[in-house]
Motif scaffolding. Structure first.
Motif, PDB file in Angstrom:
ATOM      1  N   HIS A 120      -2.918  -3.020   5.360  1.00 57.43           N
ATOM      2  CA  HIS A 120      -3.680  -4.058   4.667  1.00 57.43           C
ATOM      3  C   HIS A 120      -2.887  -4.583   3.465  1.00 57.43           C
ATOM      4  CE1 HIS A 120      -5.354  -0.236   2.727  1.00 57.43           C
ATOM      5  NE2 HIS A 120      -4.641  -0.811   1.780  1.00 57.43           N
ATOM      6  N   ARG A 121      -3.273  -5.754   3.008  1.00 63.12           N
ATOM      7  CA  ARG A 121      -2.634  -6.342   1.840  1.00 63.12           C
ATOM      8  C   ARG A 121      -3.164  -5.691   0.567  1.00 63.12           C
ATOM      9  NH1 ARG A 121      -2.668 -12.920   2.897  1.00 63.12           N
ATOM     10  NH2 ARG A 121      -1.311 -12.911   4.758  1.00 63.12           N
ATOM     11  N   HIS A 158      -6.377  -3.847  -1.858  1.00 59.39           N
ATOM     12  CA  HIS A 158      -7.503  -3.801  -0.929  1.00 59.39           C
ATOM     13  C   HIS A 158      -8.718  -3.268  -1.667  1.00 59.39           C
ATOM     14  CE1 HIS A 158      -9.924  -2.762   2.618  1.00 59.39           C
ATOM     15  NE2 HIS A 158      -9.192  -3.664   3.244  1.00 59.39           N
ATOM     16  N   ARG A 159      -9.865  -3.843  -1.357  1.00 58.96           N
ATOM     17  CA  ARG A 159     -11.095  -3.480  -2.075  1.00 58.96           C
ATOM     18  C   ARG A 159     -11.464  -2.021  -1.870  1.00 58.96           C
ATOM     19  NH1 ARG A 159     -16.735  -4.343  -1.039  1.00 58.96           N
ATOM     20  NH2 ARG A 159     -16.195  -5.203   0.995  1.00 58.96           N
ATOM     21  N   ARG A 160     -11.129  -1.450  -0.711  1.00 61.46           N
ATOM     22  CA  ARG A 160     -11.501  -0.067  -0.411  1.00 61.46           C
ATOM     23  C   ARG A 160     -10.323   0.899  -0.535  1.00 61.46           C
ATOM     24  NH1 ARG A 160     -15.577  -0.722   4.824  1.00 61.46           N
ATOM     25  NH2 ARG A 160     -17.129  -2.041   3.754  1.00 61.46           N
ATOM     26  N   CYS A 161      -9.314   0.486  -1.265  1.00 60.66           N
ATOM     27  CA  CYS A 161      -8.140   1.329  -1.499  1.00 60.66           C
ATOM     28  C   CYS A 161      -7.792   1.220  -2.985  1.00 60.66           C
ATOM     29  CB  CYS A 161      -6.975   0.864  -0.625  1.00 60.66           C
ATOM     30  SG  CYS A 161      -5.507   1.919  -0.657  1.00 60.66           S
ATOM     31  N   CYS A 198       0.839  -1.188   0.000  1.00 60.10           N
ATOM     32  CA  CYS A 198       0.000   0.000   0.000  1.00 60.10           C
ATOM     33  C   CYS A 198       0.878   1.243   0.000  1.00 60.10           C
ATOM     34  CB  CYS A 198      -0.926   0.005   1.212  1.00 60.10           C
ATOM     35  SG  CYS A 198      -2.026   1.449   1.248  1.00 60.10           S
TER      36      CYS A 198
END
Length: 231
Positions: free
Chosen positions: A58-59, A62-65, A52
């Motif tokens: 998070h890995r 990420h769905r929200r990144c 990131c």
């Protein structure tokens, strides 16, 4: 109720295309790439894992990144990005998408990649590229490179296309814009592990440097001994 994205389990890893700038480590022992947009400050190798860029734990992806590597499905779409002024010196990459990925209409955002082929465009003068030379910019510890022909490289730090492939490792191939490939291990029947295209590129580079040094010596001769200074 929490919606989940549909999962894909392809038999073979997907492939895609992207553009990037080639870079060479300060000590000249490693080769890699840096992106043209998000994450462009972080050079990556031929085989690399995404993280990131915002420093979140998070890995990627990420769905929200919007972190992770990015590529497009269509080669022509990636080639179109090379038409813009700020991307003219970039190279076209063929990549294998590895690990988790999120599919979009135009491409992927994904966790891991392997760069299989880097296609180098022509020199700024329009001639076929023989080397990748110092482009005049960089990142901490890395020099940005751009395509150069034998006549334009002069005294700049440079590496042949085959040399860049060897430094990149992991099976990377570097291809000149004309389509002449320069595999890492050379072509069968090559001398000392190098094939004809690699030897021609190396010879052109050496000749260009020799011409540059001869020009410098000629200027010194014209100025006379001692550079015109009197003791």
């Amino acid at each position: 109720m929490r919606l989940r994205l549909p999962e894909e389990r392809p038999a073979e890893p997907p492939t895609g295309y992207k553009i990037a700038h080639p870079v060479l480590s300060q000590d000249g022992t490693r080769a890699g790439f840096t992106g043209v947009s998000l994450g462009g400050a972080l050079p990556y190798g031929v085989l690399a894992d995404a993280s990131c860029v915002y420093g979140l734990r998070h890995r990627a992806p990420h769905r929200r990144c919007d972190c992770g590597f990015h590529c497009v499905h269509d080669r022509a779409t990636a080639e179109g990005l090379l038409c813009t002024a700020e991307h003219r010196a970039a190279v076209l990459l063929d990549v294998t998408v590895l690990g988790a990925y999120i599919r979009f209409e135009l491409g992927f955002r994904y966790a891991r990649q392997r760069v299989r082929v880097a296609t180098v465009g022509p020199c700024a003068c329009g001639a076929v590229a023989a080397v990748l030379a110092d482009a005049g910019w960089g990142r901490p510890g890395w020099r940005g490179l751009a395509a150069a022909c034998a006549g334009c490289v002069r005294g700049r730090t440079s590496v042949s296309l085959a040399g860049f492939a060897r430094l990149g490792g992991d099976g990377l191939r570097v291809v000149a814009g004309s389509g002449a490939a320069a595999p890492v291990g050379g072509l069968p029947g090559g001398v000392g592990g190098l094939g004809v295209p690699e030897l021609v590129a190396e010879a052109a580079l050496l000749q260009a440097r020799l011409d540059w040094f001869q020009g410098q010596l000629a200027r010194l001769d014209e100025r006379g001994p001692g550079n015109g200074l009197k003791g």
